[in-house]
Design a protein around this motif. Structure first.
Motif, mmCIF file in Angstrom:
data_model
loop_
_atom_site.group_PDB
_atom_site.id
_atom_site.type_symbol
_atom_site.label_atom_id
_atom_site.label_comp_id
_atom_site.label_asym_id
_atom_site.label_seq_id
_atom_site.Cartn_x
_atom_site.Cartn_y
_atom_site.Cartn_z
ATOM 1 N N PHE A 1 0.829 -1.195 0.000
ATOM 2 C CA PHE A 1 0.000 0.000 0.000
ATOM 3 C C PHE A 1 0.871 1.256 0.000
ATOM 4 O O PHE A 1 1.775 1.372 0.831
ATOM 5 N N PRO A 2 0.610 2.205 -0.901
ATOM 6 C CA PRO A 2 1.422 3.430 -0.972
ATOM 7 C C PRO A 2 1.414 4.257 0.308
ATOM 8 O O PRO A 2 2.372 4.969 0.599
ATOM 9 N N ASP A 3 0.354 4.148 1.104
ATOM 10 C CA ASP A 3 0.259 4.942 2.325
ATOM 11 C C ASP A 3 0.738 4.196 3.568
ATOM 12 O O ASP A 3 0.590 4.670 4.688
ATOM 13 N N GLU B 1 1.148 -5.949 6.540
ATOM 14 C CA GLU B 1 1.576 -6.871 5.477
ATOM 15 C C GLU B 1 1.308 -8.322 5.867
ATOM 16 O O GLU B 1 0.882 -9.127 5.039
ATOM 17 N N TYR B 2 1.533 -8.668 7.124
ATOM 18 C CA TYR B 2 1.280 -10.016 7.621
ATOM 19 C C TYR B 2 -0.194 -10.384 7.438
ATOM 20 O O TYR B 2 -0.528 -11.453 6.924
ATOM 21 N N LEU B 3 -1.073 -9.485 7.854
ATOM 22 C CA LEU B 3 -2.507 -9.743 7.741
ATOM 23 C C LEU B 3 -2.984 -9.713 6.288
ATOM 24 O O LEU B 3 -3.877 -10.470 5.911
ATOM 25 N N ARG B 4 -2.374 -8.881 5.457
ATOM 26 C CA ARG B 4 -2.737 -8.845 4.044
ATOM 27 C C ARG B 4 -2.364 -10.158 3.369
ATOM 28 O O ARG B 4 -3.134 -10.732 2.614
ATOM 29 N N VAL C 1 -6.926 -8.629 5.823
ATOM 30 C CA VAL C 1 -7.188 -7.256 5.387
ATOM 31 C C VAL C 1 -6.824 -7.141 3.914
ATOM 32 O O VAL C 1 -6.020 -7.919 3.400
ATOM 33 N N GLY C 2 -7.433 -6.188 3.240
ATOM 34 C CA GLY C 2 -7.157 -6.050 1.821
ATOM 35 C C GLY C 2 -7.024 -4.627 1.334
ATOM 36 O O GLY C 2 -6.724 -4.396 0.189
ATOM 37 N N GLY C 3 -7.255 -3.674 2.199
ATOM 38 C CA GLY C 3 -7.193 -2.291 1.767
ATOM 39 C C GLY C 3 -8.469 -1.864 1.063
ATOM 40 O O GLY C 3 -9.452 -2.614 0.985
ATOM 41 N N TRP D 1 -5.146 1.767 -1.691
ATOM 42 C CA TRP D 1 -4.515 2.303 -0.491
ATOM 43 C C TRP D 1 -5.112 1.611 0.730
ATOM 44 O O TRP D 1 -6.206 1.043 0.676
ATOM 45 N N TYR D 2 -4.395 1.687 1.838
ATOM 46 C CA TYR D 2 -4.872 1.077 3.083
ATOM 47 C C TYR D 2 -5.659 2.069 3.937
ATOM 48 O O TYR D 2 -6.570 1.682 4.651
#
Length: 68
Positions: free
Chosen positions: A15-17, A29-32, A37-39, A44-45
């Motif tokens: 995610f850029p943010d 990142e771990y959860l993605r 999570v997916g943003g 963006w998140y």
């Protein structure tokens, strides 16, 4: 952090943010990677946006469905 032991996050942020130095970068990142999570649709998140009850319910359901 016990669940993150041995986890190596990607070198390029998803995610850029949420850059490498962001305080929860590794956790997001771990959860993605585990599809918890997916943003947002814009890619963006948006960590500055408060999480709704509905979003938290989805995160919880996904976490229980796919053990971390």
């Amino acid at each position: 952090e016990a669940g993150l032991a041995g986890y190596t996050p990607p070198l390029t942020p998803t995610f850029p943010d949420v850059p490498l130095g962001f305080w929860t970068f590794k956790h997001i990142e771990y959860l993605r990677e585990r599809s918890v999570v997916g943003g947002y649709p814009d890619g963006w998140y948006h960590p500055e946006v408060p999480c709704t009850r509905e979003q938290m319910a989805v995160f919880t359901a996904r976490a229980f469905a796919f053990p971390l």
